[in-house]
Design a protein around this motif. Structure first.
Motif, short mmCIF file in Angstrom:
data_model
loop_
_atom_site.label_atom_id
_atom_site.label_comp_id
_atom_site.label_asym_id
_atom_site.label_seq_id
_atom_site.Cartn_x
_atom_site.Cartn_y
_atom_site.Cartn_z
N TYR A 1 -1.01 9.94 1.81
CA TYR A 1 -1.44 10.54 3.07
C TYR A 1 -0.27 11.02 3.94
CZ TYR A 1 -6.25 9.11 2.24
OH TYR A 1 -7.51 8.99 1.72
N GLY A 2 0.93 10.98 3.36
CA GLY A 2 2.09 11.48 4.08
C GLY A 2 2.40 10.72 5.36
N ARG A 3 2.23 9.40 5.32
CA ARG A 3 2.43 8.59 6.53
C ARG A 3 3.76 7.85 6.51
NH1 ARG A 3 -0.54 9.85 10.64
NH2 ARG A 3 -0.52 7.70 11.43
N GLU A 4 4.69 8.29 5.66
CA GLU A 4 5.99 7.60 5.58
C GLU A 4 6.71 7.61 6.93
OE1 GLU A 4 5.69 9.79 1.51
OE2 GLU A 4 5.05 10.10 3.59
N GLY B 1 0.81 -1.22 0.00
CA GLY B 1 0.00 0.00 0.00
C GLY B 1 0.84 1.26 0.00
N HIS B 2 2.02 1.19 -0.64
CA HIS B 2 2.95 2.33 -0.57
C HIS B 2 2.37 3.60 -1.18
CE1 HIS B 2 3.77 0.67 -4.59
NE2 HIS B 2 4.17 1.88 -4.93
N GLN B 3 1.50 3.46 -2.19
CA GLN B 3 0.91 4.65 -2.80
C GLN B 3 0.01 5.38 -1.81
OE1 GLN B 3 -0.79 2.69 -6.27
NE2 GLN B 3 0.59 3.82 -7.60
N VAL B 4 -0.78 4.60 -1.07
CA VAL B 4 -1.66 5.21 -0.07
C VAL B 4 -0.85 5.84 1.05
CG1 VAL B 4 -3.51 4.75 1.59
CG2 VAL B 4 -3.50 3.57 -0.60
N VAL B 5 0.20 5.13 1.49
CA VAL B 5 1.07 5.65 2.55
C VAL B 5 1.66 6.99 2.14
CG1 VAL B 5 3.20 5.26 3.85
CG2 VAL B 5 1.62 3.36 3.46
N GLN B 6 2.15 7.08 0.89
CA GLN B 6 2.75 8.32 0.42
C GLN B 6 1.70 9.40 0.20
OE1 GLN B 6 5.08 7.31 -3.03
NE2 GLN B 6 6.65 6.24 -1.85
#
Length: 626
Positions: free
Chosen positions: A255-258, A248-253
């Motif tokens: 929403y700025g949750r890196e 889910g890296h696209q969603v993480v990025q």
């Protein structure tokens, strides 16, 4: 049924701790004896080879055990020669001829020991791999016979774990640990006997150190076990976190949750580090302590042996041989303790395998199965009833008559039984009452394989495998020519986009087929269904995951696909099924309305409410977006 939307159907290593393999928490079998007996039955066809393995293991070990005693004779002969020279005895000399004979005998013993060890490993490797081959074969055949319910109630990871990890666990144990435990037992008995023949008193000293070694091992293992459990839990948590974040890296990025993901990883990684180093350190203490205890035993042997030599109660060579035997004696005991742990884990794995093999299977096909040489696609549901759970009816007294070539749309709210209806038609589930017929033949009188050959399927969740686009389309019909594949792609409106790809039809799709768009995936599955050329079609929400423009292309492709075929279309977007010959409105497992689009709107019933609620929702959405 809580989750009515189901796709149609067309998951532990050896116990290891520190250096000794101790301390690792082992999954214990529920029925150790029964499972072990059943596993041993798989070895029965190879009993003569196993007997040869046992014989080779015994001979290899016996030859190895005899060597220190014989080597001791050479040491004694050298010692006697040196002592005689030192005492000035006339003609005193070391008998090198005798020593040479001893060395030749030793070379022969070591050669025979190695040869029998090779035979043992060669035979056991064949037995292990053939046994595991049979287990894998039975598992594969079993998984093709279990009902869809089995897959619905288990994760893919769990099924894969039993097929891959558990079978590998059994394989490794059969190939390595089984021969090792034979060798260890023969070594313990043989070395004990040899030590007794040299000196019963020194043997007693060695035996006194065994309880100390055992208690030390048990104490340290109990201390390290909780850390190994923590380590395993942290590994599982870390794997889950990494898989979740990377998939889910696209969603993480987006929403700025890196930063939060990295902090979470650091926390789990720190927990793993703390549990891991403590577990490894504590279990690693076992070897130094065991060496310390063994060294105490060696000191006792040296002192007592030296005294006996001075009193001529024992020879120097026997003391040397006894020290070698003492070292050989402690090693197989530690190995045996480790193997007990491994066997427990292996029997637990075998139990998990047998649980799959004991699963309830689909109702077997009729022995005198009927065939449909020229199927027309006339489908009838006659008083059909079905329930997933005994006390929760889903479909009751369902009656549907679909003429050949008709397009039937099935609509209704989530959980109404739409997809269940198709699963019953394909016999992924067995009905509880009534009957379903195709061209007048009860589908239970057809072989499942023959029945499913009547259907082409396009699902909401596209399934494409790692391979070329050509191979994915050709999956619809074995032996299809390149011309037929291209014609199917053209009919599905997929040929144009395929040719724009760098390698065209030879473009390789990755594991998730993420190198093409969702709409393009759907067009490929339609091309596959066109190539299959089946008389009955099932289209399950085939356009729900794509944009409006792509939906139009897919609908055009589906119209080509449905020509001359009986088609079942499951849809939530009611605008896509206006031209259906018949629309079945389902709710709570029943057909509550039936008719064409215009007829159902004129009734102003459940369908009309559904349709206008969607239409009003789209109008409002268009107003808001300007």
């Amino acid at each position: 049924m809580k989750n009515e939307k189901r796709p149609f159907r067309t998951n532990h290593p050896h116990a290891r701790g520190g250096p000794m393999g101790l301390g690792m928490p082992v999954e214990k079998p529920k029925n150790f004896r029964g499972t072990l007996k059943r596993l041993l039955r798989y070895l029965q066809p190879y009993r003569w080879r196993l007997a040869a393995v046992l014989g080779a293991a015994v001979l290899s070990t016996v030859f190895a055990i005899a060597s220190p005693k014989i080597l001791g004779k050479a040491t004694t002969k050298i010692f006697e020669g040196l002592m005689a020279k030192w005492q000035g005895i006339p003609g005193a000399a070391i008998d090198f001829a005798y020593i040479g004979q001893i060395l030749l005998i030793l070379a022969g013993l070591y050669l025979f020991s190695s040869a029998f060890q090779y035979v043992q490993q060669y035979l056991m490797a064949g037995v292990a791999q053939q046994t595991v081959y049979q287990l894998r074969k039975e598992l594969d055949e079993k998984l093709s016979r279990v009902p869809l319910k089995y897959y619905d109630t288990r994760t893919n990871g769990e099924i894969l774990s039993r097929i891959v990890n558990d079978v590998d666990n059994v394989s490794n144990t059969l190939q390595q640990s089984l021969t090792q435990i034979i060798t260890s037992l023969v070594t313990i008995v043989g070395v004990f006997v040899m030590m007794l023949t040299i000196s019963p008193l020194m043997t007693l000293f060695i035996m006194l150190t065994l309880p100390l070694s055992f208690l030390t091992t048990v104490f340290i293992a109990s201390k390290s076990q909780k850390y190994f459990k923590g380590q395993q839990a942290a590994i599982g948590e870390l794997n889950g976190h990494v898989e979740e974040v990377f998939t889910g890296h696209q969603v993480v990025q987006a929403y700025g949750r890196e930063k939060a993901a990295i902090e979470r990883f650091k926390q789990i990684n720190e927990n793993l580090y703390q549990a891991g180093w403590k577990a490894q350190f504590i279990s690693g203490v076992i070897m130094p302590l065991m060496n310390f205890i063994n060294n105490l035993a060696y000191v006792l042997i040296c002192v007592v042996g030296g005294v006996f030599v001075t009193k001529r109660a024992i020879t120097v060579g026997d003391v040397q041989a006894f020290m070698q035997y003492a070292r050989q004696f402690s090693q197989p005991i530690a190995q045996a303790a480790n193997i007990v742990n491994i066997i427990q884990a292996t029997v637990a794995s075998a139990e998990r395998i047998f649980e799959v093999l004991d699963e309830k299977e689909d109702v077997p096909d009729q022995k005198q199965a009927v065939t449909l040489p020229e199927p027309k696609g006339h489908v009838r549901f006659e008083h059909v009833s079905f329930r997933y759970k005994g006390d929760e009816p889903l479909i009751e007294d369902l009656n549907i008559d679909v003429k050949p070539g008709q397009t039937v749309a099935i609509v209704g709210p989530t959980g109404a039984g739409k997809t269940t209806l198709m699963n019953l038609l394909l016999r992924f589930y067995e009905i509880d009452g009534g009957r379903i017929t195709i061209d007048g033949v009860d589908i239970r009188d057809l072989r499942r394989s023959d029945l499913r050959q009547l259907f082409g399927i396009v699902l909401q969740d596209t399934w494409l495998f790692h391979g070329t686009i050509k191979e994915n389309i050709a999956y619809g019909r074995e032996g299809a020519s390149d011309f037929e594949i291209i014609q199917a792609a053209k009919t599905a409106r997929a040929d144009h986009f395929i040719r724009t790809l760098p390698d065209g039809y030879d473009t390789v799709l990755n594991e998730e087929a993420s190198n093409i768009s969702q709409g393009q995936k759907q067009l490929l599955t339609i091309a596959r269904a066109i190539l299959a050329n089946r008389p009955i079609l099932i289209l399950d929400e085939a356009t729900s995951n794509v944009d409006t423009r792509t939906e139009i292309h897919i609908q055009n492709a589906m119209r080509e696909l449905m020509k001359g075929r009986t088609s079942f279309v499951i849809a939530h977007r009611l605008s896509t099924i206006r031209n259906a010959d018949m629309i079945l409105v389902m709710n709570h497992g029943r057909v509550i309305e039936k008719g064409t689009h215009e007829e159902l709107l004129a009734r102003k019933g459940f369908y009309a409410d559904l349709y206008f609620s969607q239409f009003a929702g789209r109008e409002k959405e268009m107003e808001e977006t300007g």
